[in-house]
Design an enzyme around this catalytic site. Structure first.
Site, PDB file in Angstrom:
ATOM      1  N   GLY A  15       0.738  -1.060  -0.304  1.00 42.48           N
ATOM      2  CA  GLY A  15       0.041   0.166   0.169  1.00 42.48           C
ATOM      3  C   GLY A  15       0.863   0.979  -0.099  1.00 42.48           C
ATOM      4  O   GLY A  15       0.260   2.310   0.593  1.00 42.48           O
ATOM      5  N   ASN A  17       2.111   3.209  -2.846  1.00 37.21           N
ATOM      6  CA  ASN A  17       1.336   4.551  -3.567  1.00 37.21           C
ATOM      7  C   ASN A  17      -0.277   4.804  -3.016  1.00 37.21           C
ATOM      8  O   ASN A  17      -0.770   5.317  -2.785  1.00 37.21           O
ATOM      9  CB  ASN A  17       0.594   3.211  -5.347  1.00 37.21           C
ATOM     10  CG  ASN A  17       1.430   3.538  -6.173  1.00 37.21           C
ATOM     11  OD1 ASN A  17       2.087   4.845  -6.143  1.00 37.21           O
ATOM     12  ND2 ASN A  17       1.836   2.193  -5.815  1.00 37.21           N
ATOM     13  N   MET A  93      -3.741  -6.906  -7.152  1.00 38.13           N
ATOM     14  CA  MET A  93      -3.659  -8.130  -8.103  1.00 38.13           C
ATOM     15  C   MET A  93      -5.059  -8.646  -9.152  1.00 38.13           C
ATOM     16  O   MET A  93      -4.579  -9.935  -9.357  1.00 38.13           O
ATOM     17  CB  MET A  93      -2.754  -8.729  -7.750  1.00 38.13           C
ATOM     18  CG  MET A  93      -2.051  -7.735  -6.501  1.00 38.13           C
ATOM     19  SD  MET A  93      -0.927  -7.208  -8.335  1.00 38.13           S
ATOM     20  CE  MET A  93       0.354  -8.072  -8.589  1.00 38.13           C
ATOM     21  N   ARG A  94      -5.902  -8.297  -8.976  1.00 42.57           N
ATOM     22  CA  ARG A  94      -7.187  -8.873  -9.812  1.00 42.57           C
ATOM     23  C   ARG A  94      -7.389  -7.772 -11.354  1.00 42.57           C
ATOM     24  O   ARG A  94      -7.807  -6.664 -11.854  1.00 42.57           O
ATOM     25  CB  ARG A  94      -8.171  -9.049  -9.290  1.00 42.57           C
ATOM     26  CG  ARG A  94      -8.320  -9.859  -7.841  1.00 42.57           C
ATOM     27  CD  ARG A  94      -9.434 -10.069  -7.469  1.00 42.57           C
ATOM     28  NE  ARG A  94      -9.278 -11.138  -6.704  1.00 42.57           N
ATOM     29  CZ  ARG A  94      -8.628 -12.344  -6.496  1.00 42.57           C
ATOM     30  NH1 ARG A  94      -9.531 -12.649  -7.524  1.00 42.57           N
ATOM     31  NH2 ARG A  94      -7.986 -13.178  -5.480  1.00 42.57           N
ATOM     32  N   LEU A  95      -7.822  -8.803 -12.309  1.00 40.42           N
ATOM     33  CA  LEU A  95      -8.823  -7.955 -13.536  1.00 40.42           C
ATOM     34  C   LEU A  95      -9.590  -7.830 -12.569  1.00 40.42           C
ATOM     35  O   LEU A  95     -10.513  -8.630 -12.189  1.00 40.42           O
ATOM     36  CB  LEU A  95      -8.716  -9.411 -14.656  1.00 40.42           C
ATOM     37  CG  LEU A  95      -7.426  -9.316 -15.795  1.00 40.42           C
ATOM     38  CD1 LEU A  95      -8.038 -10.487 -16.476  1.00 40.42           C
ATOM     39  CD2 LEU A  95      -6.476  -8.336 -15.651  1.00 40.42           C
ATOM     40  N   ILE A  96      -9.858  -6.351 -13.418  1.00 44.23           N
ATOM     41  CA  ILE A  96     -11.049  -5.739 -13.352  1.00 44.23           C
ATOM     42  C   ILE A  96     -12.259  -6.799 -14.055  1.00 44.23           C
ATOM     43  O   ILE A  96     -11.949  -6.821 -15.573  1.00 44.23           O
ATOM     44  CB  ILE A  96     -11.725  -4.124 -13.323  1.00 44.23           C
ATOM     45  CG1 ILE A  96     -10.510  -3.579 -12.064  1.00 44.23           C
ATOM     46  CG2 ILE A  96     -12.446  -3.688 -13.301  1.00 44.23           C
ATOM     47  CD1 ILE A  96     -10.634  -3.462 -11.152  1.00 44.23           C
ATOM     48  N   ASN A 110      -4.944   2.598 -13.719  1.00 47.46           N
ATOM     49  CA  ASN A 110      -3.961   2.082 -12.946  1.00 47.46           C
ATOM     50  C   ASN A 110      -2.742   2.666 -12.935  1.00 47.46           C
ATOM     51  O   ASN A 110      -2.559   2.835 -14.505  1.00 47.46           O
ATOM     52  CB  ASN A 110      -4.412   0.565 -13.034  1.00 47.46           C
ATOM     53  CG  ASN A 110      -3.826  -0.580 -12.819  1.00 47.46           C
ATOM     54  OD1 ASN A 110      -3.376  -0.199 -11.545  1.00 47.46           O
ATOM     55  ND2 ASN A 110      -2.594  -1.610 -13.759  1.00 47.46           N
ATOM     56  N   HIS A 112       1.282   0.890 -13.583  1.00 46.73           N
ATOM     57  CA  HIS A 112       1.936   0.029 -13.413  1.00 46.73           C
ATOM     58  C   HIS A 112       3.718  -0.124 -13.771  1.00 46.73           C
ATOM     59  O   HIS A 112       3.817   0.929 -14.379  1.00 46.73           O
ATOM     60  CB  HIS A 112       1.432  -1.044 -15.097  1.00 46.73           C
ATOM     61  CG  HIS A 112       2.044  -2.453 -15.087  1.00 46.73           C
ATOM     62  ND1 HIS A 112       1.510  -3.318 -14.933  1.00 46.73           N
ATOM     63  CD2 HIS A 112       2.766  -2.290 -16.262  1.00 46.73           C
ATOM     64  CE1 HIS A 112       2.406  -4.344 -15.232  1.00 46.73           C
ATOM     65  NE2 HIS A 112       3.407  -3.742 -16.292  1.00 46.73           N
TER      66      HIS A 112
END
Length: 198
Positions: A15, A17, A93-96, A110, A112
């Site tokens: 956390g 960021n 860490m999940r695809l939306i 996001n 990256h």
């Protein structure tokens, strides 16, 4: 406070960021305020950071739901209750999925740790080191169904010093992210508010 956009941060890990976004939002000039943390890992350190900052959290374990649609529907409910207008992913860490994407069209971004489209997905720093490139960076982009494939909003490159290991490179990128991300969010939220006024 009503002249600021209410945002939720989605995070799965440490956390850092999240903290940089919250710190930025405490300035009176900030166009946004963080009203909710969404976290999919009950053990994540970011939950304590949110508690210390006095920010409400919704922590869930995806395994307890039958489908992504089911937990995303619950997330949407929580976002509505908190009045969330914009979403920032920060190490989530999940695809939306479709449920959130449709509810918050062009309102999910996001960060990256690479210069996309190079090194998408997990372990972008490891991928960069393996390829032996001399620079990498950070990218803020809109979120779509793909893995780090949405339209790019802002990028900043970072040179990789010789003989750097993963931790060194990660630390350099994070310094850039902690400056870049809150600033970009500030600009985006300002635009959303201006759009709403016009």
């Amino acid at each position: 406070m009503s002249n600021r956009l209410k945002i939720a941060v989605f995070a799965s890990g440490n956390g850092s960021n999240f903290t940089s976004i919250v710190d930025f939002s405490s300035h009176s000039q900030s166009s946004f305020e963080v009203v909710l943390l969404i976290c999919d890992r009950p053990q994540a350190k970011v939950i304590n950071r949110a508690k210390q900052a006095g920010i409400p959290t919704f922590v869930f374990s995806p395994k307890q739901y039958e489908s992504k649609e089911q937990f995303e529907s619950e997330i949407v409910q929580k976002l509505h209750v908190a009045g969330v207008q914009f979403i920032a992913l920060a190490g989530y860490m999940r695809l939306i999925g479709k449920t959130l994407l449709e509810e918050y069209k062009q309102r999910i971004v996001n960060i990256h740790p690479s210069l996309l489209p190079k090194f998408p997905g997990k372990d972008a720093v490891g991928q960069a080191l393996q390829k032996g490139v001399s620079e990498t960076g950070a990218t803020v982009h809109y979120v779509d169904e793909g893995m780090d494939t949405g339209p790019i909003i802002a990028q900043q490159s970072v040179p990789i010093p010789p003989n750097s290991d993963r931790d060194d490179v990660q630390a350099i990128i994070q310094q850039v992210e902690h400056q870049l991300y809150p600033q970009v969010l500030h600009e985006l939220c300002k635009k959303v508010m201006e759009g709403a006024k016009s």
